[in-house]
Design a protein around this motif. Structure first.
Motif, short mmCIF file in Angstrom:
data_model
loop_
_atom_site.label_atom_id
_atom_site.label_comp_id
_atom_site.label_asym_id
_atom_site.label_seq_id
_atom_site.Cartn_x
_atom_site.Cartn_y
_atom_site.Cartn_z
N ASP A 386 0.87 -1.19 -0.08
CA ASP A 386 -0.16 -0.09 0.23
C ASP A 386 0.63 1.10 0.10
O ASP A 386 0.33 2.34 -0.01
CB ASP A 386 -0.89 0.06 1.33
CG ASP A 386 -1.73 -1.17 1.03
OD1 ASP A 386 -2.30 -1.46 -0.08
OD2 ASP A 386 -2.15 -1.61 2.22
N GLY A 387 2.18 1.12 0.06
CA GLY A 387 3.13 2.30 -0.09
C GLY A 387 3.51 2.67 1.33
O GLY A 387 3.19 2.09 2.21
N TRP A 388 4.44 3.38 1.14
CA TRP A 388 5.11 4.23 2.70
C TRP A 388 5.22 5.43 2.52
O TRP A 388 5.63 6.20 1.53
CB TRP A 388 6.56 3.48 2.56
CG TRP A 388 7.25 3.97 3.74
CD1 TRP A 388 8.04 4.83 4.13
CD2 TRP A 388 6.67 3.35 5.10
NE1 TRP A 388 8.45 4.79 5.53
CE2 TRP A 388 7.86 4.06 6.14
CE3 TRP A 388 5.83 2.59 5.74
CZ2 TRP A 388 7.44 3.80 7.50
CZ3 TRP A 388 5.73 2.18 7.13
CH2 TRP A 388 6.79 2.79 8.06
N GLU A 389 4.54 6.03 3.29
CA GLU A 389 4.21 7.73 3.43
C GLU A 389 5.51 8.25 3.65
O GLU A 389 6.46 7.99 4.66
CB GLU A 389 3.25 8.07 4.26
CG GLU A 389 2.88 9.41 4.40
CD GLU A 389 1.99 10.04 5.39
OE1 GLU A 389 1.55 11.15 5.49
OE2 GLU A 389 1.17 9.16 6.02
N VAL A 390 5.84 9.44 3.06
CA VAL A 390 7.02 10.23 3.16
C VAL A 390 6.29 11.37 3.98
O VAL A 390 5.37 12.47 3.41
CB VAL A 390 7.30 11.03 1.74
CG1 VAL A 390 8.60 12.06 2.14
CG2 VAL A 390 7.92 9.86 0.95
N ARG A 391 6.46 11.52 5.27
CA ARG A 391 5.80 12.43 6.11
C ARG A 391 6.54 13.71 6.05
O ARG A 391 6.01 14.97 5.85
CB ARG A 391 5.79 12.07 7.65
CG ARG A 391 4.88 10.79 7.82
CD ARG A 391 5.29 10.52 9.31
NE ARG A 391 4.51 8.92 9.40
CZ ARG A 391 4.49 8.40 10.43
NH1 ARG A 391 5.61 8.74 11.61
NH2 ARG A 391 3.97 7.20 10.60
N ASP A 392 7.73 13.73 5.74
CA ASP A 392 8.54 15.13 5.46
C ASP A 392 9.54 14.63 4.68
O ASP A 392 10.65 14.31 5.28
CB ASP A 392 8.95 15.61 7.07
CG ASP A 392 9.79 16.94 6.87
OD1 ASP A 392 9.91 17.17 5.77
OD2 ASP A 392 10.33 17.29 7.83
#
Length: 643
Positions: A386-392
Motif C-alpha cells: 500500500d506504499g510508504w508515506e513520506v511525512r517530511d
C-alpha cells in the motif's frame, strides 16, 4: 621546571613496527618536549613491542613506559595511563595512528583560550567519510550540539581535572563500545566543548595488515548488546525524556539507533553476513530497539530509515533484506556546470540527486493528498504493497561539497551551502535535489591556509530520504582534459582537470598536471613592441606576489617570474641577459616539455618573447636587425636619458 601541558596516552598490544611508525609524529610535535609527555601502556604484548617502546623511552626523557597483564581491550591500559599522567590535558592516541605536527600545541591553545573540558581536533582518515562536525571551528558548545555525536572515538583532548572530578573511566576488559561509553559520559558532563576544525590534528589510518583497534568492533560475544544498553541508559539518565522527536534525548539516541541498531538491518551488513548469523543479529537488534529506544527516536528518522525501523521492530527479516537489496542499487548523481575562475576561486554550479538501480530518479509520488516513497524502490518489499508515506521529505536531508587532499587524506570544506528542494518530474512525481555553487579558493581552503602541493579531488556527500552517499563530482568534460584554464593563485599554478573517469580535480603546483597552451595571439603584440615579458592569456591570475619559476631556455635554466597582468591573466618575464647564442630558443616551464614561448636572443640580449605558434616574417627580421644595431641602441639610450 615547565609544567606538563599535555599527556599523550597510547595503549599498545603486539604493535610491532607500528610503534616506530607512530612515534615520530608524537615526538616531533611543535610543543616543546619539556611541555608534554608520551605515556605508553603495554597491555601484555608477546612480541617485541615492549623492547621497541623501551628503546624510544631511553632516547626521549618525556617518554614513559608502563606495563600490565593483558586485558584484551584498550580500556584498562588507557585508565592506567591516566593514573600516571601529569599533564593539564590528556590526549588519547591509538598505536597505529598519527598526529599532525602542530596538533598538541594547537589543541592545547584552543582548550586554554576557551576554558574547554573537551576539545575535538579535526580528524583525517582512510577508513571513514568526513564529518560535517569539522566544517567550522567552534570555540564553545555543549551536548546540545548533537553533531558532537558524529565523533565518538576517544581520540580527543580532555582536561585532566575534569576527568578526575567526574570519575570518568573506560570500561575494562573485552568491552566493545568502551569509547562510546567514555565519550558520551564526558559530553554529558562537560560545561564547555570546543572543536578545532582548521588543522588536521589526528590521522586515523588503516593498517596494511588490517589489524586496527576497530577491526572487531561488532562482536556479540563481547557484550555488544548489553554495552549498548548501558550507553543508552547513560544518555537517558543525563537528559530529559520527551515525545518531541527533536528533543535533546531523542537527538542523541538517534546516533546509537542509526549506527549500532539499524546497521543490522541494512546494506552492506545484512546482505554480506550468513543469513543464520544475521538473523540472530536482527533479533537482538529488534529486542534492543523495542525495549530501550523511545518511539520518538524511530518517528524522527527520515523516510527510508523509518521504514527500516518499522521492518525491524515488527520482526520482518525478509522485508529488511528485500529493502536492502533495492536501496543498495541507488546511486548518487552529480551534474556540474562549466568550471571557471572568478576572483581567484574555482567556481561551478553543482546539482546532486539520487537514481534508482534502473537509472531513473528516486521519486516522491503525490497521491490522495499525501506524498509516498517511489513504488519502484518498494517493489518486492513485503508489507509495503500500500506504499510508504513520506511525512517530511526534508527530514534530516542535506548535502555538502568536500575537497580531499589525495596525498594526505585531509578533507576540506569549500565555501557556500547546497540547498535541498523538491523538483517536479511531472504527473504528480517529484525528486529531491541538492544544488548550489562550488567555490574553491586554493589559497584559503585548508583552514584559512593555502592547499598543500598536490592533487585535490572534489567530492559530494548527499543524504536524501534517509539514503546517504559519497560521490565524486563528475562532469561531462573530456576525461583527462582541462576542466578550466589554469590559474596563478598566491604565486602557484592551479590546474583544474577531469580525471580519467571524468571527475573534477585540482592540481596545485603541478603535482601531476602540466602547463602549456599556445600563446600566439599575445606574441603578435610582443613582435611589434619587442617585449621581454609575454602575457599568457590562458592563465588566470589574481593580485598577489609574483611567483618565481625556473624556466628552461634552450638548454639554459634561468630564474623567471610569473606575475599578474592586466585583465586578470598572468605574464611570463625572463631576465634581460641570457648566455645563449643568437637565435630563437624554446622556453619551457617546470614539468612541461612543450614550449610556452620562444626567446629571441641577439648577442646575449633578450629582444622579446614570442608564442610557440607565432612565426615572424621578413619584416620582423629586419626590425630585429635594426633593434640590435649598436648605433641604434646608443641613440635609444641617449633619448631615454633626455626624457
Amino acid at each position: 621546571m615547565p609544567r606538563v601541558k599535555v599527556s599523550v596516552i597510547v595503549p599498545v598490544y603486539n604493535t610491532g613496527k607500528y610503534v616506530d611508525e607512530c612515534a615520530p609524529s608524537l615526538l616531533g610535535q611543535s610543543l616543546p618536549p619539556e611541555e608534554y609527555e608520551v605515556v605508553y601502556v603495554d597491555d601484555g604484548s608477546t612480541d617485541d613491542t615492549l623492547g621497541r617502546l623501551q628503546k624510544i623511552a631511553d632516547a626521549h626523557p618525556n617518554v614513559q613506559v608502563h606495563t600490565r597483564p593483558n586485558s584484551g581491550w584498550p580500556g584498562a591500559p588507557r585508565n592506567l595511563g591516566m593514573r600516571h599522567a601529569k599533564g593539564e590535558y590528556i590526549q588519547f592516541v591509538d598505536h597505529d595512528d598519527t598526529l599532525g605536527p602542530e596538533a598538541l600545541e594547537r589543541l592545547y591553545e584552543h582548550a586554554k583560550r576557551n576554558d574547554a573540558d573537551v576539545v575535538l581536533g579535526k580528524m583525517s582518515s582512510t577508513m571513514v567519510r568526513p564529518r560535517r562536525l569539522f566544517r567550522h571551528t567552534i570555540d564553545a558548545c555543549t551536548i546540545e550540539n548533537d553533531e558532537l555525536m558524529q565523533s565518538m572515538s576517544p581520540h580527543k583532548m580532555f582536561r585532566r581535572a575534569f576527568v578526575e572530578e567526574h570519575g570518568l573511566r573506560f570500561p575494562e576488559g573485552p568491552w566493545i563500545l568502551e569509547d562510546l561509553a567514555f565519550v558520551s559520559a564526558a559530553y554529558l558532563k562537560a560545561e564547555r566543548i570546543a572543536v578545532l576544525a582548521d588543522y588536521p590534528c589526528y590521522y586515523w589510518m588503516k593498517r596494511d595488515d588490517g589489524g586496527n583497534n576497530t577491526q572487531h568492533r561488532f562482536n556479540p560475544r563481547h557484550g555488544f548488546w548489553d554495552n549498548c544498553r548501558t550507553i543508552v541508559g547513560q544518555i537517558k539518565d543525563g537528559t530529559e525524556a520527551s515525545d518531541d522527536v527533536d528533543a535533546l534525548q531523542n537527538r542523541l539516541l538517534h546516533r546509537l539507533y542509526h549506527v549500532e541498531v539499524l546497521s543490522r538491518t541494512r546494506e552492506p551488513e545484512i546482505l554480506r553476513e550468513e543469513p543464520a548469523e544475521q538473523r540472530q543479529r536482527f533479533e537482538a537488534a529488534r529486542e534492543l530497539a523495542r525495549k530501550e529506544f523511545p518511539a520518538a527516536v524511530r518517528e524522527g528518522l527520515p523516510t527510508v530509515s523509518r521504514l527500516r525501523a518499522e521492518l525491524l521492530e515488527r520482526g520482518d527479516f525478509d522485508g529488511a533484506v528485500a529493502l536492502a537489496e533495492r536501496v543498495r542499487e541507488v546511486k548518487a548523481r552529480s551534474t556540474v556546470g562549466a568550471p571557471r575562475w572568478e576572483d581567484g576561486r574555482l567556481v561551478a554550479d553543482v546539482t546532486l540527486d539520487l537514481l534508482r538501480g534502473d537509472g531513473e530518479p528516486l521519486a516522491v509520488v503525490e497521491r490522495d493528498g499525501k506524498r509516498w516513497l517511489d513504488p519502484e524502490l518498494l517493489d518486492g518489499v513485503p508489507g509495503t504493497e500500500d506504499g510508504w508515506e513520506v511525512r517530511d521529505p526534508f527530514r534530516l536531508a542535506y548535502a555538502e561539497l568536500i575537497v580531499k587532499d589525495r596525498d594526505r587524506e585531509d578533507w576540506w570544506y569549500p565555501e557556500g551551502d547546497l540547498e535541498v528542494r523538491l523538483e517536479s518530474l511531472g504527473e504528480g512525481r517529484s525528486r529531491l535535489v541538492a544544488s548550489g555553487r562550488l567555490s574553491l579558493d586554493p589559497e584559503r581552503l585548508a583552514g584559512g591556509r593555502p592547499l598543500e602541493r598536490g592533487v585535490h579531488d572534489v567530492w559530494a556527500y548527499v543524504q536524501l530520504l534517509g539514503v546517504d552517499r559519497m560521490v565524486r563530482v563528475t562532469g561531462d568534460g573530456t576525461p583527462g582534459a582541462p576542466a578550466a584554464g589554469p590559474a596563478l593563485t598566491g604565486g602557484r599554478l592551479a590546474l583544474p582537470y577531469w580525471t580519467g573517469s571524468g571527475q573534477l580535480a585540482l592540481d596545485v603546483d603541478q603535482r601531476q598536471r602540466r602547463l602549456g597552451p599556445d600563446t600566439a595571439s599575445a606574441a603578435a603584440a610582443n613582435a611589434a613592441r619587442g617585449e621581454r615579458s609575454l602575457p599568457l592569456p590562458y592563465l588566470a591570475a589574481t593580485a598577489g606576489a609574483p611567483a618565481p619559476v625556473k624556466a628552461t631556455v634552450a638548454t639554459l635554466t634561468v630564474d623567471a617570474t610569473l606575475l599578474p597582468g592586466n585583465g586578470g591573466t598572468a605574464v611570463l618575464r625572463l631576465p634581460a641577459r641570457l648566455k645563449l647564442p643568437t637565435g630563437r630558443h624554446p622556453v619551457t616551464l617546470p614539468k612541461e616539455s612543450t614550449p610556452v614561448a620562444y626567446a629571441v636572443v641577439r648577442d646575449g640580449l633578450l629582444l622579446r618573447l614570442e608564442g610557440p605558434a607565432y612565426r615572424a616574417g621578413g619584416g620582423r627580421r629586419l626590425l630585429d636587425a635594426v633593434t640590435d644595431n649598436r648605433q641604434v641602441r646608443g641613440v635609444r639610450r641617449r633619448l631615454g636619458r633626455k626624457n
